[in-house]
Design an enzyme around this catalytic site. Structure first.
Site, PDB file in Angstrom:
ATOM      1  N   GLU A  91     -77.394  83.975  22.009  1.00 30.90           N
ATOM      2  CA  GLU A  91     -77.372  83.690  20.559  1.00 30.90           C
ATOM      3  C   GLU A  91     -76.779  82.309  20.338  1.00 30.90           C
ATOM      4  O   GLU A  91     -75.796  81.966  21.009  1.00 30.90           O
ATOM      5  CB  GLU A  91     -76.547  84.754  19.834  1.00 30.90           C
ATOM      6  CG  GLU A  91     -77.186  86.127  19.932  1.00 30.90           C
ATOM      7  CD  GLU A  91     -76.369  87.248  19.263  1.00 30.90           C
ATOM      8  OE1 GLU A  91     -75.342  86.949  18.633  1.00 30.90           O
ATOM      9  OE2 GLU A  91     -76.762  88.404  19.404  1.00 30.90           O
ATOM     10  N   ILE A 139     -71.036 104.174  14.729  1.00 27.85           N
ATOM     11  CA  ILE A 139     -72.224 103.669  14.024  1.00 27.85           C
ATOM     12  C   ILE A 139     -73.392 104.637  14.207  1.00 27.85           C
ATOM     13  O   ILE A 139     -74.059 105.018  13.234  1.00 27.85           O
ATOM     14  CB  ILE A 139     -72.581 102.246  14.519  1.00 27.85           C
ATOM     15  CG1 ILE A 139     -71.415 101.290  14.225  1.00 27.85           C
ATOM     16  CG2 ILE A 139     -73.864 101.747  13.856  1.00 27.85           C
ATOM     17  CD1 ILE A 139     -71.539  99.915  14.860  1.00 27.85           C
ATOM     18  N   HIS A 174     -77.996  88.314  13.883  1.00 29.62           N
ATOM     19  CA  HIS A 174     -76.741  89.042  14.101  1.00 29.62           C
ATOM     20  C   HIS A 174     -76.010  89.267  12.765  1.00 29.62           C
ATOM     21  O   HIS A 174     -74.882  88.814  12.563  1.00 29.62           O
ATOM     22  CB  HIS A 174     -75.844  88.287  15.098  1.00 29.62           C
ATOM     23  CG  HIS A 174     -74.836  89.184  15.776  1.00 29.62           C
ATOM     24  ND1 HIS A 174     -74.457  89.024  17.085  1.00 29.62           N
ATOM     25  CD2 HIS A 174     -74.115  90.240  15.323  1.00 29.62           C
ATOM     26  CE1 HIS A 174     -73.548  89.935  17.413  1.00 29.62           C
ATOM     27  NE2 HIS A 174     -73.333  90.682  16.348  1.00 29.62           N
ATOM     28  N   LEU A 175     -76.697  90.006  11.905  1.00 27.26           N
ATOM     29  CA  LEU A 175     -76.173  90.217  10.541  1.00 27.26           C
ATOM     30  C   LEU A 175     -75.545  91.587  10.344  1.00 27.26           C
ATOM     31  O   LEU A 175     -75.110  91.917   9.245  1.00 27.26           O
ATOM     32  CB  LEU A 175     -77.318  90.068   9.523  1.00 27.26           C
ATOM     33  CG  LEU A 175     -77.893  88.675   9.308  1.00 27.26           C
ATOM     34  CD1 LEU A 175     -78.990  88.722   8.241  1.00 27.26           C
ATOM     35  CD2 LEU A 175     -76.791  87.712   8.864  1.00 27.26           C
ATOM     36  N   CYS A 208     -79.365  97.011  16.877  1.00 23.53           N
ATOM     37  CA  CYS A 208     -78.291  96.336  16.135  1.00 23.53           C
ATOM     38  C   CYS A 208     -77.005  96.491  16.924  1.00 23.53           C
ATOM     39  O   CYS A 208     -75.918  96.458  16.348  1.00 23.53           O
ATOM     40  CB  CYS A 208     -78.137  96.943  14.742  1.00 23.53           C
ATOM     41  SG  CYS A 208     -79.531  96.579  13.678  1.00 23.53           S
TER      42      CYS A 208
END
Ligand SMILES: NC(=O)C1=CN([C@@H]2O[C@H](COP(=O)(O)OP(=O)(O)OC[C@H]3O[C@@H](n4cnc5c(N)ncnc54)[C@H](O)[C@@H]3O)[C@@H](O)[C@H]2O)C=CC1
Ligand SMILES: O=C(O)C(=O)COP(=O)(O)O
Length: 526
Positions: free
Chosen positions: A259, A150, A278-279, A228
């Protein structure tokens, strides 16, 4: 039919794959106690970040063979506990890379231009242009913490936007960083110089609270942080204070210590903070990718095939498995055989890799040999996942030797086990790259394929022994499929390897040992 529990929302394409081989139950609102109560029925569990698979759940999952994480992070799974129980844990290492990277980039731009708050103000009927003057990312410095899949994609896109790139990742080479246009620097320097800091590391004991009051104090008042990756890498209370006091300019967070977020100091920091639930992986494309990737692995494991991306089978990636499968079968067979010949508690396993096998990739062969060795003690409870741990817990010392020469064969594997009852050794090779042949037993050369039921004798090489053994077996109605004698010198010691059609009946082994000239006899089931 196997049963799979899906405890988080998964794309239908994954459910369809699982349904080819299993009954699939989808229950996405289970509380921990409810999950614990039912997990014992299931052979496989498929999750995302919403399910915590604790040791408790794993202990209760008495039938579990595999836990599939439809995403990257497995920090919500007690992987060591699963490993001890021989449960494979798989993930989808690449299925959501782009989705997560694009979310981080979207967060960075949204934060620079106050998009969420500006949007909300227009929707409230306002036309306020003064409050939402932003800043450009062009020519600013982006500090990428974690230059993996990422982080690399974020870096490439940021580079194209004209950003200067710093990176911190102790496991990445300078060359790789340079390829991506990043300058590798120490973490504190990155914290001091970056205008934007984006986190792309797993949550581990080393990365927990990496961003805390002390490290926040190193940053510029204009710095903005994007997370992220995982909650818990940032000390949320310290971050809230730093934003409130202007130590840094702001943050965009997709992931949180706990969460759903609930009550938090992070709420109420206005336009300087952006929070998403948390997308990162929540794109249509990523959800299809991860669902297929993980469902296929669950399907394969339930069918007895290896998994592509097991996180708890060291050194056994798909590429290794592809080329190594026949050699692993060889190692497992030899491990099982030498374990049965040695009997008792094995203390040391010497593994000698000869010829083509004398490469650096010995780990899979050793795991397979240990799996075979432990089969008598553990039966189906030992597998590639837990063989190493089980061997360590039993105090089995593994000594590995490599020898580039291999007489008569391209590659030979030699195992010698020493235990409380003695020492035995076996050597084997592959013929035509797939057919297993035993080439040596206890130092005596032979050349036989292993069979399910075998009998080995150690005897004096004198006339009449073979006949006597043959008639004895005949009198017990034991049919010999093949037989071979291996000896070093004529009329010295010799071994006989017999393949028999059925298991040796009770008591006959003792009779065999009484035959004059036979010094010892062993029966094995492979
Ligand atoms: N928000 C979301 O929905 C999503 C979050 N993620 C999270 O993103 C993170 C990164 O994922 P990938 O890039 O796919 O993983 P990756 O394994 O490709 O990259 C992680 C990088 O972190 C580096 N690293 C490990 N420990 C480090 C340390 N102490 N300091 C600095 N670098 C360190 C590794 O060398 C590696 O290059 C994971 O935590 C994952 O769970 C992934 C997908 C979606
Ligand atoms: O893949 C990851 O690591 C993620 O964090 C994605 O989480 P999710 O599957 O969307 O609950």
């Amino acid at each position: 039919m196997s049963k799979v529990l899906v405890s988080d929302p998964i794309d239908q394409v994954g459910i369809d794959i699982l349904s080819q081989v299993a009954t699939v139950d989808i229950k996405t609102t289970l509380k921990p106690d409810e999950l614990k109560a039912i997990i014992g029925e299931y052979d496989a569990l498929m999750i995302r970040s919403g399910t915590r698979v604790t040791q408790d759940i794993i202990e209760a999952g008495v039938k579990l063979k595999i836990i599939g994480r439809a995403g990257v992070g497995v920090d919500n799974v007690d992987v060591p506990a699963a490993t001890r129980k021989g449960i494979v844990v798989v993930n989808s290492p690449e299925g959501n890379t782009i989705a997560a990277a694009e979310h981080a980039l979207a967060m960075m731009l949204s934060l620079s231009r106050h998009i969420p708050d500006a949007n909300a103000s227009v929707k409230r009927g306002e036309w306020d242009r003064k409050s939402y003057v932003g800043s450009e990312v062009y020519k600013k410095t982006l500090g990428v913490v974690g230059l993996g899949k990422i982080g690399s994609h974020v870096a490439s896109v940021a580079k194209a936007m004209g950003m200067k790139l710093l990176a911190y990742d102790p496991f990445i080479s300078t060359e790789r960083a340079e390829q991506l246009g990043c300058q590798l620097v120490e973490l504190n320097l990155l914290f001091q110089q970056a205008d934007y800091i984006t986190l792309h590391i797993p949550k581990t004991s080393e990365t927990a609270n990496l961003i805390n009051a002390k490290t926040l104090a190193l940053m510029k008042p204009t710095t903005r942080i994007i997370n992220c990756a995982r909650g818990g890498i940032i000390d949320e209370a310290a971050l809230a204070v730093a934003i409130k006091e202007g130590t840094i300019a702001g943050a965009a967070l997709d992931v949180f210590d706990s969460e759903p977020l609930g009550e938090s100091d992070l709420l109420g920091l206005g336009k300087n903070i952006i929070l998403t639930p948390h997308l990162g992986a929540s794109t249509a494309e990523a959800q299809v990718n991860v669902a297929i990737d993980v469902a296929e692995q669950i399907r394969d494991v339930l069918l007895g095939l290896p998994a592509r991306s097991a996180v708890n089978i060291p050194g056994l990636g798909p590429d290794v498995l592809e080329g190594f499968k026949p050699y692993m079968e060889l190692a497992e067979t030899l491990g099982n055989l030498v374990g049965q010949l040695t009997g008792g508690r094995v203390e040391t396993l010497n593994v000698t890799l000869q010829g083509d096998l004398a490469t650096n990739k010995s780990q899979p062969l050793i795991i397979a040999a240990l799996k075979g060795l432990l089969y008598q003690a553990l039966r189906e409870r030992v597998n590639y996942v837990n063989a190493n741990i089980e061997a360590k817990e039993r105090g089995i010392r593994v000594i590995e030797t490599r020898d580039a020469s291999a007489r008569d064969y391209a590659g030979l594997l030699h195992l010698q086990a020493t235990g409380t009852l003695g020492t035995h050794s076996v050597t084997g090779a592959l013929l035509g790259d797939k057919e297993i042949h035993l080439t040596d037993i206890d130092g005596f050369p032979i050349n036989v394929p292993p069979s399910k039921y075998m009998l080995f004798t150690l005897h004096r090489d004198v006339p009449g022994i073979i006949g006597k053994l043959g008639s004895l077996l005949g009198s017990f109605n034991v049919n010999i499929a093949s037989m071979q004698v291996g000896r070093k010198i004529v009329r010295g010691d010799a071994v006989m390897a017999l393949s028999i059609d059925d298991p040796l009946p009770e008591g006959i082994l003792e009779e065999i040992k009484k035959v004059s000239g036979i010094r010892d006899a062993y029966t094995v089931t492979l």
